[in-house]
Design an enzyme around this catalytic site. Structure first.
Site, PDB file in Angstrom:
ATOM      1  N   LEU A 105      75.946   1.569 114.662  1.00  0.00           N
ATOM      2  CA  LEU A 105      77.060   1.622 113.720  1.00  0.00           C
ATOM      3  C   LEU A 105      77.093   3.053 113.203  1.00  0.00           C
ATOM      4  O   LEU A 105      76.038   3.658 112.970  1.00  0.00           O
ATOM      5  CB  LEU A 105      76.857   0.645 112.557  1.00  0.00           C
ATOM      6  CG  LEU A 105      77.215  -0.822 112.778  1.00  0.00           C
ATOM      7  CD1 LEU A 105      76.829  -1.647 111.563  1.00  0.00           C
ATOM      8  CD2 LEU A 105      78.704  -0.990 113.066  1.00  0.00           C
ATOM      9  N   ASP A 106      78.284   3.593 112.994  1.00  0.00           N
ATOM     10  CA  ASP A 106      78.386   4.948 112.471  1.00  0.00           C
ATOM     11  C   ASP A 106      77.681   5.054 111.120  1.00  0.00           C
ATOM     12  O   ASP A 106      77.510   4.061 110.397  1.00  0.00           O
ATOM     13  CB  ASP A 106      79.857   5.345 112.292  1.00  0.00           C
ATOM     14  CG  ASP A 106      80.637   5.275 113.594  1.00  0.00           C
ATOM     15  OD1 ASP A 106      80.004   5.367 114.653  1.00  0.00           O
ATOM     16  OD2 ASP A 106      81.871   5.123 113.525  1.00  0.00           O
ATOM     17  N   LYS A 107      77.345   6.274 110.754  1.00  0.00           N
ATOM     18  CA  LYS A 107      76.663   6.524 109.485  1.00  0.00           C
ATOM     19  C   LYS A 107      77.466   5.998 108.306  1.00  0.00           C
ATOM     20  O   LYS A 107      76.909   5.482 107.331  1.00  0.00           O
ATOM     21  CB  LYS A 107      76.404   8.030 109.316  1.00  0.00           C
ATOM     22  CG  LYS A 107      75.593   8.399 108.089  1.00  0.00           C
ATOM     23  CD  LYS A 107      75.303   9.889 108.060  1.00  0.00           C
ATOM     24  CE  LYS A 107      74.445  10.253 106.844  1.00  0.00           C
ATOM     25  NZ  LYS A 107      74.135  11.709 106.815  1.00  0.00           N
ATOM     26  N   SER A 109      79.666   3.505 108.459  1.00  0.00           N
ATOM     27  CA  SER A 109      80.052   2.102 108.653  1.00  0.00           C
ATOM     28  C   SER A 109      78.967   1.176 108.114  1.00  0.00           C
ATOM     29  O   SER A 109      77.822   1.577 107.928  1.00  0.00           O
ATOM     30  CB  SER A 109      80.284   1.815 110.138  1.00  0.00           C
ATOM     31  OG  SER A 109      81.368   2.580 110.629  1.00  0.00           O
ATOM     32  N   HIS A 189      82.993   5.420 118.592  1.00  0.00           N
ATOM     33  CA  HIS A 189      83.976   5.345 117.500  1.00  0.00           C
ATOM     34  C   HIS A 189      85.218   4.555 117.925  1.00  0.00           C
ATOM     35  O   HIS A 189      86.338   4.883 117.528  1.00  0.00           O
ATOM     36  CB  HIS A 189      84.395   6.748 117.053  1.00  0.00           C
ATOM     37  CG  HIS A 189      83.337   7.469 116.276  1.00  0.00           C
ATOM     38  ND1 HIS A 189      83.487   8.765 115.861  1.00  0.00           N
ATOM     39  CD2 HIS A 189      82.115   7.084 115.843  1.00  0.00           C
ATOM     40  CE1 HIS A 189      82.407   9.166 115.210  1.00  0.00           C
ATOM     41  NE2 HIS A 189      81.556   8.143 115.185  1.00  0.00           N
TER      42      HIS A 189
END
Length: 261
Positions: A105-107, A109, A189
């Site tokens: 998961l993105d930083k 998110s 992404h």
């Protein structure tokens, strides 16, 4: 019976080293089937023995599976050079050597993230052949438009020309800026780039399910829980997207509205 040395059993399931285990045993901090055991080389049955270290029961399973409700600001990495890692959120008593986030998961998110030391399971989860469906709820910068649904179902073409597999999309309850999206792949992404392709912007993304494993409502942001074997099996089972949205729309919409909008 599957006989194994006590120190090997503990070291495979915790972050304790063999020398630390030997010291703990000498201090009477290890119990075997309820009784103190002071010899760390004692042979035990790895499938039926009950082992406690410093009052914490050690599970018999060789691997551990942790579901984390990831907060913002943490990276899905085992290397602290990348930033503050999600592994710091796992309590020491359930953390083991070799744990890593299975997927990313993105930083910025939040939401459901599996952390494990089972490399074979992680490989199966991430392989194209078994790529598990994942459902997200997103907060959009501009109101949701119904024409997004058909575009997502046809397969979004990203700005760089890369084509996405068909995806399910549905507006969430309680806000015209919240929507659920189901993916069967995991490009870089991807959700953000898909909404950018239809002229909108994702301000916040929360993953709410992996397969048919749904993020528990009571698991707060930053908290984690150890999964049972039946929960792990649910990772590879699908679920009806429309039924999911109907059942959980109010729950996850309220979560974002109350905590992040």
């Amino acid at each position: 019976m599957a006989q194994i040395r006590l120190d090997k059993f503990i070291s495979e399931r915790t972050e304790y080293t063999r020398s630390q285990i030997k010291e703990l045993a000498a201090k009477g901090m290890i119990r075997l089937d309820g009784a103190v055991v002071k010899k760390s080389d004692t042979k035990i049955d790895s499938e039926s023995s009950e082992v406690e270290v410093c009052g914490q029961k050690i599970g018999t399973s060789r691997y551990k599976y942790i579901l984390l409700n990831k907060p913002q600001g943490y990276v899905c990495s085992t290397d602290e050079k990348d930033g503050e890692t999600v592994l710091k959120l796992i309590p020491p008593e359930i953390r083991t050597k070799g744990m890593f986030p299975a997927g990313r998961l993105d930083k910025d998110s939040i939401g459901a993230l599996l952390i494990t030391d089972d490399g074979e399971l992680a490989h199966k989860m991430l392989s194209p052949k078994h790529h598990i469906p994942k459902i997200y709820i997103v907060k959009l910068a501009r109101p949701f438009e119904n024409n997004y649904i058909n575009k997502f179902e046809k397969g979004i073409v990203l700005a760089d020309g890369e084509a996405c597999l068909p995806a399910r999309l549905q507006k969430a309850e309680n806000s015209d800026r919240l929507a659920f999206v189901e993916l069967h792949e995991g490009k870089y992404h991807q959700v953000k780039r898909m909404f950018a392709a239809v002229g909108n912007h994702v301000e916040l993304l929360m993953r709410v399910s992996l397969g048919s494993l749904v993020l528990p409502e009571k698991l707060a942001i930053g908290e984690c829980m150890e999964l049972l074997h039946k929960d792990v099996e649910n990772l590879f089972k699908g679920q009806d997207f429309e039924v999911f949205c109907s059942r959980y729309s109010a729950v996850f919409s309220a979560n974002l509205i109350n905590n992040h909008l």
